[in-house]
Design a protein around this motif. Structure first.
Motif, short mmCIF file in Angstrom:
data_model
loop_
_atom_site.label_atom_id
_atom_site.label_comp_id
_atom_site.label_asym_id
_atom_site.label_seq_id
_atom_site.Cartn_x
_atom_site.Cartn_y
_atom_site.Cartn_z
N ASN A 263 4.03 5.54 -5.43
CA ASN A 263 4.00 5.62 -6.90
C ASN A 263 2.98 6.64 -7.37
O ASN A 263 3.24 7.40 -8.31
CB ASN A 263 3.66 4.24 -7.49
CG ASN A 263 4.82 3.30 -7.31
OD1 ASN A 263 5.97 3.73 -7.21
ND2 ASN A 263 4.53 2.00 -7.25
N THR A 264 1.81 6.65 -6.72
CA THR A 264 0.78 7.61 -7.08
C THR A 264 1.29 9.03 -6.85
O THR A 264 1.12 9.92 -7.70
CB THR A 264 -0.49 7.38 -6.23
OG1 THR A 264 -0.82 6.01 -6.30
CG2 THR A 264 -1.64 8.23 -6.71
N ALA A 265 1.92 9.20 -5.69
CA ALA A 265 2.43 10.53 -5.36
C ALA A 265 3.49 10.94 -6.37
O ALA A 265 3.54 12.10 -6.81
CB ALA A 265 3.02 10.52 -3.95
N LYS B 150 1.85 12.03 -9.54
CA LYS B 150 1.17 13.32 -9.44
C LYS B 150 2.16 14.48 -9.31
O LYS B 150 1.87 15.60 -9.72
CB LYS B 150 0.23 13.31 -8.22
CG LYS B 150 -1.04 12.53 -8.47
CD LYS B 150 -1.94 12.59 -7.29
CE LYS B 150 -3.22 11.82 -7.57
NZ LYS B 150 -4.07 11.74 -6.40
N LEU C 193 5.94 9.33 3.86
CA LEU C 193 4.76 8.45 3.74
C LEU C 193 5.02 7.11 4.40
O LEU C 193 4.18 6.58 5.15
CB LEU C 193 4.42 8.23 2.26
CG LEU C 193 3.63 9.34 1.58
CD1 LEU C 193 3.62 9.11 0.08
CD2 LEU C 193 2.21 9.39 2.11
N ASP D 124 0.83 -1.20 0.00
CA ASP D 124 0.00 0.00 0.00
C ASP D 124 0.87 1.26 0.00
O ASP D 124 0.62 2.21 -0.73
CB ASP D 124 -0.92 -0.03 1.22
CG ASP D 124 -1.87 1.13 1.23
OD1 ASP D 124 -1.99 1.79 2.26
OD2 ASP D 124 -2.50 1.42 0.17
N VAL D 125 1.91 1.20 0.79
CA VAL D 125 2.83 2.34 0.85
C VAL D 125 3.46 2.56 -0.52
O VAL D 125 3.51 3.68 -1.03
CB VAL D 125 3.93 2.09 1.92
CG1 VAL D 125 5.05 3.12 1.80
CG2 VAL D 125 3.31 2.16 3.32
N ARG E 56 2.31 1.68 -3.36
CA ARG E 56 1.31 2.18 -4.30
C ARG E 56 1.10 3.68 -4.12
O ARG E 56 1.07 4.45 -5.07
CB ARG E 56 -0.02 1.44 -4.08
CG ARG E 56 -1.10 1.75 -5.10
CD ARG E 56 -2.32 0.85 -4.89
NE ARG E 56 -2.83 0.92 -3.53
CZ ARG E 56 -3.56 1.94 -3.07
NH1 ARG E 56 -3.86 2.94 -3.85
NH2 ARG E 56 -3.98 1.94 -1.83
N ARG E 57 1.01 4.08 -2.83
CA ARG E 57 0.79 5.50 -2.56
C ARG E 57 2.00 6.33 -2.98
O ARG E 57 1.86 7.44 -3.51
CB ARG E 57 0.51 5.70 -1.06
CG ARG E 57 -0.88 5.19 -0.70
CD ARG E 57 -1.03 4.96 0.77
NE ARG E 57 -1.11 6.21 1.51
CZ ARG E 57 -1.24 6.29 2.83
NH1 ARG E 57 -1.29 5.19 3.54
NH2 ARG E 57 -1.31 7.44 3.44
N SER F 32 3.22 5.66 7.68
CA SER F 32 2.53 4.38 7.69
C SER F 32 3.07 3.48 8.79
O SER F 32 2.33 2.79 9.48
CB SER F 32 2.70 3.69 6.34
OG SER F 32 2.08 4.45 5.37
#
Lengths: 174, 230
Positions: free
Chosen positions: B134-136, B139, B155, B128-129, B131-132, B159
């Motif tokens: 990568n998303t960050a 963006k 992050l 999850d970390v 993924r977040r 977490s």
């Protein structure tokens, strides 16, 4: 014997009384066949499709929600099957070819008219055939096609005029 | 053939079909008496009509035989083996049940392995970390790589801190429960001890009461002379 109405017969068939389908066939087959003739433009294909429509009617009778509407429902099945066949076999073009081919002398008029009917647009052909092939009753045609009587008159008027145009047009010159 | 008068073909067709009211019918009839072209048009339409009716009669002639053929086809044995509406659902249900059993055999639950579960949770949290992160990263395309690493670290740290806090809460809960259990066990032991003490006291009292009559019996013997002395 008292005649059962369509909805009673449909319910009986749904209960598994297969024999109850026979009166429905006798009552509605004629209109089914006429619709097939009207769409396909020839009796031979129409007979096959009309038979298929009646069999499909039996197979799918449980899907019929308004049981007193068996007639229009099975007519619609027949019409859809006919249109499908028409698309598959491109009978429109073949009908047009028949219209321009030379008919035998004794049947000239009848074959000409039959070919001209086959060339009419479907929305005109259907009421025309049902009207002239089945006792010339505007009311019956209106009921079977689920349209108003004035609507049927309008289509018949246009169909007659179009038929005359096809039969007397330049394409029909020898 | 001469063309009919303008606007007349429609009225002539209606005249032929019987679609006109009395007034309209008479108007067309009057016109037809005086117009040969329109009369010829009417005659042509009547001829077409007759041919159409004859075609219809030709089709109607064999209607009974056709109906019988249709009924034979409808009742043909080959047509009877259609699947009933509930039949196909029964087949579908059987297939689903069979699939479920097959899947269940391979995925039946095993005894919970706490360590394995913990490792899985950690993997899930890390995934999850990631993924977040990568998303960050996606963006924040305009940020520098350093900023992104810091963000990722934050992050991840966030977490991890969150996970530690949750674990601490869990441990507290377990400890509290253990303390409560210990207290209950101690209370129960105390209760048992007290009831034992009561029992001992009762037994002692009973023994005393058993011993007392003998003494009382012996006392009069000893006192008798006294009373007689009185």
């Amino acid at each position: 014997m008292e005649q059962q109405c369509d909805s009673e017969l449909v319910m009986a068939v749904c209960r598994g009384e297969r024999a109850a389908y026979a009166p429905l066939v006798r009552r509605h087959y004629k209109h089914v066949l006429l619709v097939c003739v009207a769409v396909l433009g020839n009796v031979h294909d129409a007979e096959d499709v009309a038979q298929e429509a009646m069999i499909k009617g039996l197979e799918k009778i449980r899907q019929l929600k308004e049981r007193d509407q068996f007639g229009p429902w099975v007519v619609k099945i027949a019409r859809n099957l006919s249109i499908n066949l028409l698309r598959r076999k491109a009978i429109v073009e073949r009908g047009a070819e028949r219209a321009t081919s030379a008919p035998s002398a004794e049947n000239e008029s009848r074959e000409d008219v039959q070919a001209a009917v086959a060339r009419l647009p479907l929305d005109l052909r259907l009421p025309l055939v049902m009207y002239y092939f089945d006792g010339r009753s505007v009311k019956t045609v209106a009921e079977k096609l689920n349209v108003s009587t004035s609507g049927v008159y309008s289509k018949l008027r246009a169909a007659l005029r179009e038929l005359h145009t096809i039969l007397t047009g330049p394409g029909e010159e020898p | 053939m001469n063309e009919p008068c303008e606007n007349m073909p429609e009225q002539i067709a209606d005249y032929l079909l019987g679609a006109l009211d009395e007034q309209g019918r008479q108007a067309v009839a009057s016109h037809l008496e005086t117009c040969p072209a329109c009369r010829a048009y009417l005659q042509a339409l009547q001829d077409h009509e007759q041919t159409l009716v004859a075609l219809g009669e030709q089709i109607a002639a064999g209607m009974d035989e056709r109906e019988e053929r249709v009924l034979e086809a409808v009742n043909r044995p080959g047509r009877r083996h259609r699947v009933l509406p509930w039949g196909k659902w029964a087949v579908a249900a059987a297939l689903i049940m069979a699939s479920g059993i097959a899947i269940g055999r391979f995925t039946s639950p095993r005894p919970i392995d706490a360590e394995r579960l913990k490792a899985e949770v950690q993997r899930a949290v890390l995934a999850d970390v990631n993924r977040r992160v990568n998303t960050a990263l996606a963006k924040a395309a305009d940020q520098t790589a350093e900023d992104m690493r810091i963000m990722a670290t934050q992050l991840a740290a966030g977490s991890k801190a969150m996970m530690n806090a949750r674990l601490a809460e869990l441990i507290d809960l377990i400890e509290t429960a253990r303390r409560t259990d210990r207290q209950r066990v101690a209370d129960a032991l105390m209760q048992i001890e007290l009831s034992r003490q009561d029992d001992r006291n009762q037994i002692a009292a009973s023994l005393r009461s058993l011993a007392t009559p003998a003494a009382e019996l012996s006392v009069p013997d000893q006192q008798a002379p006294t009373s007689t002395n009185n």
